[in-house]
Scaffold this motif. Sequence first.
Motif, mmCIF file in Angstrom:
data_model
loop_
_atom_site.group_PDB
_atom_site.id
_atom_site.type_symbol
_atom_site.label_atom_id
_atom_site.label_comp_id
_atom_site.label_asym_id
_atom_site.label_seq_id
_atom_site.Cartn_x
_atom_site.Cartn_y
_atom_site.Cartn_z
ATOM 1 N N ARG A 54 72.246 115.202 -15.609
ATOM 2 C CA ARG A 54 71.668 115.441 -14.289
ATOM 3 C C ARG A 54 71.162 114.126 -13.709
ATOM 4 N NH1 ARG A 54 67.318 120.044 -14.717
ATOM 5 N NH2 ARG A 54 67.306 119.603 -12.471
ATOM 6 N N LEU A 82 68.836 111.395 -11.922
ATOM 7 C CA LEU A 82 67.381 111.230 -11.949
ATOM 8 C C LEU A 82 66.787 111.630 -10.601
ATOM 9 C CD1 LEU A 82 64.882 110.191 -13.507
ATOM 10 C CD2 LEU A 82 65.326 107.951 -12.495
ATOM 11 N N SER A 83 65.853 112.535 -10.643
ATOM 12 C CA SER A 83 65.232 113.008 -9.408
ATOM 13 C C SER A 83 64.334 111.919 -8.829
ATOM 14 C CB SER A 83 64.408 114.262 -9.685
ATOM 15 O OG SER A 83 63.700 114.641 -8.520
ATOM 16 N N ARG A 116 61.863 112.379 -7.075
ATOM 17 C CA ARG A 116 60.475 112.793 -7.181
ATOM 18 C C ARG A 116 59.840 112.388 -8.507
ATOM 19 N NH1 ARG A 116 60.865 119.034 -5.622
ATOM 20 N NH2 ARG A 116 62.653 118.795 -7.026
ATOM 21 N N ARG A 117 60.683 112.101 -9.513
ATOM 22 C CA ARG A 117 60.128 111.690 -10.819
ATOM 23 C C ARG A 117 59.820 110.191 -10.878
ATOM 24 N NH1 ARG A 117 63.867 114.836 -15.300
ATOM 25 N NH2 ARG A 117 63.413 116.981 -14.617
ATOM 26 N N LEU A 118 60.354 109.423 -9.953
ATOM 27 C CA LEU A 118 60.147 107.978 -10.004
ATOM 28 C C LEU A 118 58.666 107.587 -9.967
ATOM 29 C CD1 LEU A 118 63.051 106.631 -7.745
ATOM 30 C CD2 LEU A 118 62.841 106.560 -10.234
ATOM 31 N N VAL A 159 56.196 109.194 -11.138
ATOM 32 C CA VAL A 159 55.625 109.543 -12.439
ATOM 33 C C VAL A 159 55.951 108.467 -13.462
ATOM 34 C CG1 VAL A 159 55.605 111.240 -14.294
ATOM 35 C CG2 VAL A 159 55.748 111.994 -11.904
ATOM 36 N N TYR A 160 57.241 108.042 -13.486
ATOM 37 C CA TYR A 160 57.639 107.006 -14.445
ATOM 38 C C TYR A 160 56.969 105.674 -14.123
ATOM 39 C CZ TYR A 160 61.198 110.137 -16.310
ATOM 40 O OH TYR A 160 61.842 111.175 -16.908
#
Length: 347
Positions: free
Chosen positions: A3, A5-6, A8-10, A12-13
């Motif tokens: 999948r 990488l969303s 929206r997760r950037l 967070v990382y």
Amino acid sequence: MARPLSIRRLPVYALLLVGSVFFSLPFLWMAATSVKVDSELFKPGLNLFPALPDPKLVSPHLDLRPLEDIPAVPAELEAPLGELVARLAIGTAPDTLPQDQWLPPLVQAAYGKLRDSLPPDTWGKPVADVMAAATASLNPRTIRELFERQYRELCLGTMRARNADLTECTLGGEVSPAERFHNETANVAHLVDRGAGAVPYAAVVYNFAQGDQITLTQDFPLNFDPATLERLQLYLKPDDTWHELDLTVEAAGVLYRSERVFPLANANWTMVTWQKPGPDDHSTKIKTWLLLHPDEKATSAFADPGKIRVSLTVHRSPFLSAVGAKFALNYLRVLEHIPFWRYVQVS
């Protein structure tokens, strides 16, 4: 199929990455501090990384690294402040050191001292008023202290021998410090008598451009049987060059060698102790000595009754060897001064 990488997760990382860097700083600070020497620990300001050793080829020399954080002296103050410092420094620097070498860095150090001690509004006043405040603030003792923070010189003080019955003997106490050892490398070094107050010592003036080692030897009489020799102690002031001091002693027909060299780190007076193996090595005492092991391969050794032969050797240390010695110094101290494995064995 993986999948994508969303987006929206950037954040967070990114937050986790920033947090990991932030929380790793204390560990980086501890690791860097663990290889710093005494002078670096008390250096003002925030200094994360340890300084690299500087194995100078000559001694005495000036260490100008403490001046890195001091701004240059303003042009209008160079001449008057230089005259003031030169007047206060009379008798401070050795005659062998030219004034044009020690005076400019000493003036800069005095300027840094004044910046820390005088009120901030002093520096906006006319030069005459600034110099009046400087004259009232500086004195010969302060100038000497500033000079000694820069001046590096290898010095040999008193050397003592002791046996198992705690009988002590001062080696070569009947002659001047510069005459206590026979210099076998006169092309590389020579000894000069100096005195700090009432305590005389010998300064080792050397130039490793002429050779890679200095060898000093002497036969010393003892007031006890050489076969009972247990310990040697040398009062020493290193010159912070990270060159390596080694010792051998011959007594009663046996040649003893130090288990390892002593790095000429820092620039404060210290006591170096060499000791034969004994019960103290297996106790929980803080180990502050270097072991003397008999050399089984030696075919002959000095055996004059009532005397011992001591040899001091200073080996030139290349830059990489000096770096390795600095990184290992504090860890070796910890393993010896805090006898962890000996505590484990007796617990």
